[in-house]
Write a protein that holds these residues in place. Structure first.
Motif, PDB file in Angstrom:
ATOM      1  N   GLU A 146      63.892 144.346 199.619  1.00 33.75           N
ATOM      2  CA  GLU A 146      63.789 144.324 198.155  1.00 33.75           C
ATOM      3  C   GLU A 146      65.066 143.770 197.528  1.00 33.75           C
ATOM      4  O   GLU A 146      65.005 142.994 196.570  1.00 33.75           O
ATOM      5  CB  GLU A 146      63.493 145.734 197.623  1.00 33.75           C
ATOM      6  CG  GLU A 146      62.100 146.221 197.957  1.00 33.75           C
ATOM      7  CD  GLU A 146      61.909 147.699 197.701  1.00 33.75           C
ATOM      8  OE1 GLU A 146      60.777 148.083 197.366  1.00 33.75           O
ATOM      9  OE2 GLU A 146      62.875 148.482 197.838  1.00 33.75           O
TER      10      GLU A 146
ATOM     11  N   ALA B  51      65.239 140.280 195.354  1.00 32.82           N
ATOM     12  CA  ALA B  51      65.803 140.323 193.997  1.00 32.82           C
ATOM     13  C   ALA B  51      66.945 139.325 193.855  1.00 32.82           C
ATOM     14  O   ALA B  51      67.005 138.581 192.863  1.00 32.82           O
ATOM     15  CB  ALA B  51      66.290 141.730 193.675  1.00 32.82           C
TER      16      ALA B  51
ATOM     17  N   LEU C 255      69.607 144.639 193.064  1.00 34.27           N
ATOM     18  CA  LEU C 255      69.021 145.717 192.267  1.00 34.27           C
ATOM     19  C   LEU C 255      70.041 146.824 192.042  1.00 34.27           C
ATOM     20  O   LEU C 255      70.213 147.706 192.862  1.00 34.27           O
ATOM     21  CB  LEU C 255      67.784 146.274 192.983  1.00 34.27           C
ATOM     22  CG  LEU C 255      66.709 145.242 193.293  1.00 34.27           C
ATOM     23  CD1 LEU C 255      65.635 145.842 194.174  1.00 34.27           C
ATOM     24  CD2 LEU C 255      66.120 144.703 192.010  1.00 34.27           C
TER      25      LEU C 255
ATOM     26  N   THR D 111      61.544 147.345 185.985  1.00 38.50           N
ATOM     27  CA  THR D 111      60.346 146.917 186.709  1.00 38.50           C
ATOM     28  C   THR D 111      60.359 145.413 186.861  1.00 38.50           C
ATOM     29  O   THR D 111      59.388 144.822 187.289  1.00 38.50           O
ATOM     30  CB  THR D 111      59.075 147.353 185.963  1.00 38.50           C
ATOM     31  OG1 THR D 111      59.123 146.831 184.637  1.00 38.50           O
ATOM     32  CG2 THR D 111      58.940 148.857 185.930  1.00 38.50           C
ATOM     33  N   PHE D 112      61.454 144.802 186.460  1.00 42.51           N
ATOM     34  CA  PHE D 112      61.660 143.369 186.656  1.00 42.51           C
ATOM     35  C   PHE D 112      63.082 143.202 187.176  1.00 42.51           C
ATOM     36  O   PHE D 112      63.866 144.139 187.172  1.00 42.51           O
ATOM     37  CB  PHE D 112      61.433 142.577 185.366  1.00 42.51           C
ATOM     38  CG  PHE D 112      62.417 142.882 184.280  1.00 42.51           C
ATOM     39  CD1 PHE D 112      63.547 142.106 184.119  1.00 42.51           C
ATOM     40  CD2 PHE D 112      62.219 143.955 183.424  1.00 42.51           C
ATOM     41  CE1 PHE D 112      64.471 142.392 183.121  1.00 42.51           C
ATOM     42  CE2 PHE D 112      63.137 144.247 182.434  1.00 42.51           C
ATOM     43  CZ  PHE D 112      64.262 143.462 182.286  1.00 42.51           C
ATOM     44  N   TYR D 113      63.386 142.012 187.629  1.00 44.40           N
ATOM     45  CA  TYR D 113      64.684 141.794 188.257  1.00 44.40           C
ATOM     46  C   TYR D 113      65.794 141.691 187.219  1.00 44.40           C
ATOM     47  O   TYR D 113      65.709 140.872 186.312  1.00 44.40           O
ATOM     48  CB  TYR D 113      64.638 140.533 189.126  1.00 44.40           C
ATOM     49  CG  TYR D 113      63.601 140.640 190.211  1.00 44.40           C
ATOM     50  CD1 TYR D 113      63.769 141.537 191.257  1.00 44.40           C
ATOM     51  CD2 TYR D 113      62.443 139.878 190.179  1.00 44.40           C
ATOM     52  CE1 TYR D 113      62.806 141.670 192.245  1.00 44.40           C
ATOM     53  CE2 TYR D 113      61.476 140.003 191.168  1.00 44.40           C
ATOM     54  CZ  TYR D 113      61.666 140.899 192.199  1.00 44.40           C
ATOM     55  OH  TYR D 113      60.716 141.029 193.169  1.00 44.40           O
TER      56      TYR D 113
ATOM     57  N   SER E  14      59.726 135.077 186.607  1.00 44.37           N
ATOM     58  CA  SER E  14      60.343 136.099 187.451  1.00 44.37           C
ATOM     59  C   SER E  14      59.906 137.506 187.046  1.00 44.37           C
ATOM     60  O   SER E  14      59.745 138.384 187.893  1.00 44.37           O
ATOM     61  CB  SER E  14      61.866 135.977 187.418  1.00 44.37           C
ATOM     62  OG  SER E  14      62.342 136.120 186.102  1.00 44.37           O
TER      63      SER E  14
ATOM     64  N   ALA F  25      57.759 140.008 189.485  1.00 40.60           N
ATOM     65  CA  ALA F  25      58.258 141.347 189.804  1.00 40.60           C
ATOM     66  C   ALA F  25      57.197 142.416 189.578  1.00 40.60           C
ATOM     67  O   ALA F  25      57.204 143.453 190.243  1.00 40.60           O
ATOM     68  CB  ALA F  25      59.488 141.655 188.968  1.00 40.60           C
TER      69      ALA F  25
ATOM     70  N   SER G 173      55.540 143.883 192.602  1.00 40.30           N
ATOM     71  CA  SER G 173      56.427 144.183 193.724  1.00 40.30           C
ATOM     72  C   SER G 173      56.549 145.685 193.968  1.00 40.30           C
ATOM     73  O   SER G 173      56.272 146.510 193.101  1.00 40.30           O
ATOM     74  CB  SER G 173      57.812 143.597 193.453  1.00 40.30           C
ATOM     75  OG  SER G 173      58.418 144.297 192.379  1.00 40.30           O
TER      76      SER G 173
ATOM     77  N   TYR H   1      59.296 147.003 194.241  1.00 41.45           N
ATOM     78  CA  TYR H   1      60.423 147.325 193.369  1.00 41.45           C
ATOM     79  C   TYR H   1      59.918 147.830 192.007  1.00 41.45           C
ATOM     80  O   TYR H   1      60.379 148.853 191.502  1.00 41.45           O
ATOM     81  CB  TYR H   1      61.292 146.069 193.219  1.00 41.45           C
ATOM     82  CG  TYR H   1      62.197 146.055 192.027  1.00 41.45           C
ATOM     83  CD1 TYR H   1      63.288 146.898 191.952  1.00 41.45           C
ATOM     84  CD2 TYR H   1      61.974 145.185 190.965  1.00 41.45           C
ATOM     85  CE1 TYR H   1      64.133 146.882 190.865  1.00 41.45           C
ATOM     86  CE2 TYR H   1      62.818 145.156 189.877  1.00 41.45           C
ATOM     87  CZ  TYR H   1      63.889 146.008 189.833  1.00 41.45           C
ATOM     88  OH  TYR H   1      64.715 145.998 188.759  1.00 41.45           O
ATOM     89  N   ALA H   2      58.963 147.123 191.422  1.00 48.32           N
ATOM     90  CA  ALA H   2      58.410 147.531 190.125  1.00 48.32           C
ATOM     91  C   ALA H   2      57.691 148.874 190.249  1.00 48.32           C
ATOM     92  O   ALA H   2      57.815 149.736 189.378  1.00 48.32           O
ATOM     93  CB  ALA H   2      57.454 146.474 189.586  1.00 48.32           C
TER      94      ALA H   2
END
Length: 186
Positions: free
Chosen positions: A44, A48, A62, A99-101, A110, A114, A117, A119-120
């Motif tokens: 992740e 990112a 991140l 929730t976004f980069y 982008s 995201a 992902s 990550y989000a």
């Protein structure tokens, strides 16, 4: 007037600035600190960093601060939404869990990338835990609830709500009619 020129004004939208309640923000902040930041995998972090660099940013990965932004640092918090109107009618605070980069611009590829992902998902899940904690703090403590209500009453007296729209303003319902007719069949 002398040239007999006339004009008309069509008001399409109008929004108040947003106001944050310190008492509510501090309760939410304590829950953010209790929940903590999400833990990200090396994969992740690498994705990112690549997305950030492809977006023209430095690519720090991140990094998620879990602190409360001091209200005095953000006197005006605008934006293109009716959130400001809501803050004058109902006690409100804002939770921003990524929730976004980071380092990428809103409304870009982008941010869309995201959204699907892991990550989000971690940001949404972690933010939801903090919101549940806030709800429990308000439901189980009459002192917390009273402090929020009192602060909101003061805000409403300082900034009484009135719509910026003229009284007879009607919503524009045919604004995108041509585009919708073209794209709806797809």
């Amino acid at each position: 007037l002398m040239t007999q020129t006339t004009h008309s004004i069509d008001v399409l939208a109008a929004c108040h600035q947003s106001f944050t309640l310190e008492s509510l923000a501090r309760l939410l902040s304590s829950n953010i600190e209790a929940v903590g930041a999400p833990h990200y995998t090396d994969e992740e972090q690498n994705i990112a960093t690549q997305v950030q660099q492809n977006s023209g940013a430095t690519g720090k990965g991140l990094i998620v601060p879990t602190n409360c932004i001091e209200i005095t640092e953000k006197e005006f918090d605008g934006g293109s939404s009716d959130m400001g109107d809501v803050t004058l009618v109902c006690p409100t605070t804002t939770l921003l869990f990524p929730t976004f980069y980071p380092e990428t611009d809103y409304h870009t590829w982008s941010v869309a990338a995201a959204g699907r992902s892991s990550y989000a998902h971690k940001g949404i899940s972690t933010g939801a835990k903090a919101q549940v904690g806030l709800a429990l703090d308000l439901l189980t403590s009459s002192e917390n609830l009273k402090a929020v209500k009192t602060e909101h009453e003061v805000l409403k007296k300082q900034h009484p709500y009135r719509s910026f729209l003229p009284p007879n303003t009607r919503p524009i319902t045919d604004w995108n009619q041509k585009d919708m007719a073209h794209f709806r069949p797809l």
